[in-house]
Design an enzyme around this catalytic site. Structure first.
Site, PDB file in Angstrom:
ATOM      1  N   TYR A  92      24.947 -33.664 -36.780  1.00  0.00           N
ATOM      2  CA  TYR A  92      24.857 -35.019 -37.324  1.00  0.00           C
ATOM      3  C   TYR A  92      23.421 -35.376 -37.694  1.00  0.00           C
ATOM      4  O   TYR A  92      22.503 -35.255 -36.886  1.00  0.00           O
ATOM      5  CB  TYR A  92      25.376 -35.992 -36.272  1.00  0.00           C
ATOM      6  CG  TYR A  92      25.656 -37.403 -36.745  1.00  0.00           C
ATOM      7  CD1 TYR A  92      26.851 -37.705 -37.382  1.00  0.00           C
ATOM      8  CD2 TYR A  92      24.751 -38.425 -36.511  1.00  0.00           C
ATOM      9  CE1 TYR A  92      27.147 -39.003 -37.773  1.00  0.00           C
ATOM     10  CE2 TYR A  92      25.028 -39.730 -36.895  1.00  0.00           C
ATOM     11  CZ  TYR A  92      26.227 -40.014 -37.534  1.00  0.00           C
ATOM     12  OH  TYR A  92      26.504 -41.299 -37.921  1.00  0.00           O
ATOM     13  N   SER A 187      28.067 -29.438 -32.448  1.00  0.00           N
ATOM     14  CA  SER A 187      28.179 -30.888 -32.502  1.00  0.00           C
ATOM     15  C   SER A 187      28.996 -31.309 -33.730  1.00  0.00           C
ATOM     16  O   SER A 187      30.152 -30.937 -33.848  1.00  0.00           O
ATOM     17  CB  SER A 187      26.792 -31.534 -32.472  1.00  0.00           C
ATOM     18  OG  SER A 187      26.887 -32.922 -32.234  1.00  0.00           O
ATOM     19  N   GLN A 188      28.402 -32.050 -34.683  1.00  0.00           N
ATOM     20  CA  GLN A 188      29.142 -32.373 -35.902  1.00  0.00           C
ATOM     21  C   GLN A 188      29.620 -31.092 -36.584  1.00  0.00           C
ATOM     22  O   GLN A 188      30.748 -31.016 -37.089  1.00  0.00           O
ATOM     23  CB  GLN A 188      28.264 -33.164 -36.866  1.00  0.00           C
ATOM     24  CG  GLN A 188      28.933 -33.423 -38.219  1.00  0.00           C
ATOM     25  CD  GLN A 188      28.013 -34.127 -39.199  1.00  0.00           C
ATOM     26  OE1 GLN A 188      28.175 -35.302 -39.448  1.00  0.00           O
ATOM     27  NE2 GLN A 188      27.046 -33.402 -39.736  1.00  0.00           N
ATOM     28  N   ASP A 273      27.433 -33.683 -20.806  1.00  0.00           N
ATOM     29  CA  ASP A 273      27.260 -34.084 -22.205  1.00  0.00           C
ATOM     30  C   ASP A 273      27.815 -35.493 -22.406  1.00  0.00           C
ATOM     31  O   ASP A 273      29.020 -35.710 -22.400  1.00  0.00           O
ATOM     32  CB  ASP A 273      27.983 -33.082 -23.110  1.00  0.00           C
ATOM     33  CG  ASP A 273      27.711 -33.299 -24.590  1.00  0.00           C
ATOM     34  OD1 ASP A 273      27.139 -34.345 -24.958  1.00  0.00           O
ATOM     35  OD2 ASP A 273      28.067 -32.397 -25.379  1.00  0.00           O
ATOM     36  N   HIS A 303      23.949 -32.460 -24.110  1.00  0.00           N
ATOM     37  CA  HIS A 303      24.450 -32.065 -25.415  1.00  0.00           C
ATOM     38  C   HIS A 303      23.785 -30.814 -25.986  1.00  0.00           C
ATOM     39  O   HIS A 303      24.257 -30.274 -26.985  1.00  0.00           O
ATOM     40  CB  HIS A 303      24.316 -33.231 -26.392  1.00  0.00           C
ATOM     41  CG  HIS A 303      25.122 -33.074 -27.650  1.00  0.00           C
ATOM     42  ND1 HIS A 303      26.453 -32.714 -27.635  1.00  0.00           N
ATOM     43  CD2 HIS A 303      24.781 -33.196 -28.959  1.00  0.00           C
ATOM     44  CE1 HIS A 303      26.902 -32.638 -28.878  1.00  0.00           C
ATOM     45  NE2 HIS A 303      25.912 -32.916 -29.695  1.00  0.00           N
TER      46      HIS A 303
END
Length: 322
Positions: A92, A187-188, A273, A303
């Site tokens: 992201y 992640s994203q 996370d 994360h």
């Protein structure tokens, strides 16, 4: 931050309460059909990086709406036969970065394609170069609520479509072996790879690392970290719209794409996370339809997850698939 979510035993049993739309498949079939009405027009321009071990191409292809999307294709120098292909999606706020930044997968003897994420690339890393020419209604700053008034308008409809087209573009290069294609990202990028895993039926493997964009009903109420917090802050102002927003998000929930997956998968989750809480990751992992699946769990990580340890795990795991 100490453990805040379910226990590991509970995580392995957890199932999302996200409601799948009845027209989920029809929505995505129509979306991709419309995108494919535009010529893919994949162009590969050689880039002089000053590196001796790889060859890099500046790529442009047509994504959602025929909009131009950028990427990098990196190949081992001197490659002359089709290679296993790794398509990567980024986290992201990041973009494709600079041409010399992507060496791991080409160094393993694979073709590596990294997609720029439309409208992003200004929060970290080496930047991006893909605009998002589509407007939208009122949104909280960020990307999570752009066009959230309806699935047809939502930002990630464009991004997920771009990602499917990125696989098609990368496969079109003569040194890519389409029959040995892996998609991955963190992640994203992990959330996008799950979506592609549900939309592209002939992948060899999928490797989502601490994935975002999963189990929206739980994520939006469990963590106060961004980007999920953008949803709550939007609804804090737009009172009474919770069900409408959750309906839109349900078309983009990794849980529902995972239920359509037809390739082996290696996930990762970190138990501390707070950005992508472990229960939201396990929601997608537990829904993953292909029986060949595994998950690496990092007990005391946030994360950042496994970081280089997860890359090493992916390198070992992929030897069996691509």
């Amino acid at each position: 931050m100490p453990l805040f979510d379910l226990s590991l035993e509970e995580l392995h049993e957890y199932r999302s309460a996200s409601a799948e739309p009845e027209d989920f498949d029809a929505f995505w079939s129509k979306t991709l059909q419309e995108a494919r009405e535009h010529d893919l027009d994949a162009r590969f321009e050689p880039v002089d990086t000053g590196l001796a071990t790889v060859s890099v191409y500046d790529v442009t292809f047509s994504g959602f709406g025929g909009h131009p999307v950028k990427g990098w294709l990196t190949l081992p120098a001197g490659a002359s036969e089709p290679l296993p292909l790794v398509v990567e999606f980024v986290g992201y706020g990041g973009g494709r970065g600079l041409a010399h930044q992507h060496l791991l997968w080409a160094s393993s003897g694979r073709a590596h394609f990294v997609m720029d994420t439309r409208g992003q690339g200004s929060a970290w890393g080496g930047g991006g170069g893909t605009a998002d020419p589509v407007g939208g209604g009122p949104a909280f700053p960020g990307f999570m609520t752009r066009g959230v008034d309806a699935p047809e308008h939502y930002y990630y409809r464009r991004v997920f479509t771009d990602a499917v087209r990125a696989v098609e573009a990368a496969r079109s290069h003569p040194l890519s072996d389409a029959a040995r294609t892996t998609v991955l990202g963190g992640s994203q990028g992990g959330g996008i790879s799950i979506a592609v895993g549900g939309l592209v039926p002939d992948l060899s493997a999928v490797a989502p690392d601490v994935p975002f964009l999963c189990d929206f009903p739980r994520a939006a109420t469990l963590t106060d970290r961004h980007p999920y917090r953008e949803i709550g802050l939007f609804l804090k102002t737009h009172r009474g719209r919770t069900q409408d927003v959750l309906r839109t998000l349900s078309y983009f929930d990794g849980v529902h794409f995972a239920a359509r997956a037809s390739a082996p998968a290696l996930f990762s989750a970190a138990l501390e996370d707070q950005t992508c809480p472990p229960s939201t990751v396990f929601a997608a992992f537990n829904a993953w339809a292909h029986e060949d699946k595994a998950i690496e769990v990092y007990d005391f990580n946030d994360h950042e997850g496994g970081g280089p340890y997860q890359e090493a795990a992916q390198l070992r795991w992929l030897r069996s698939y691509a």
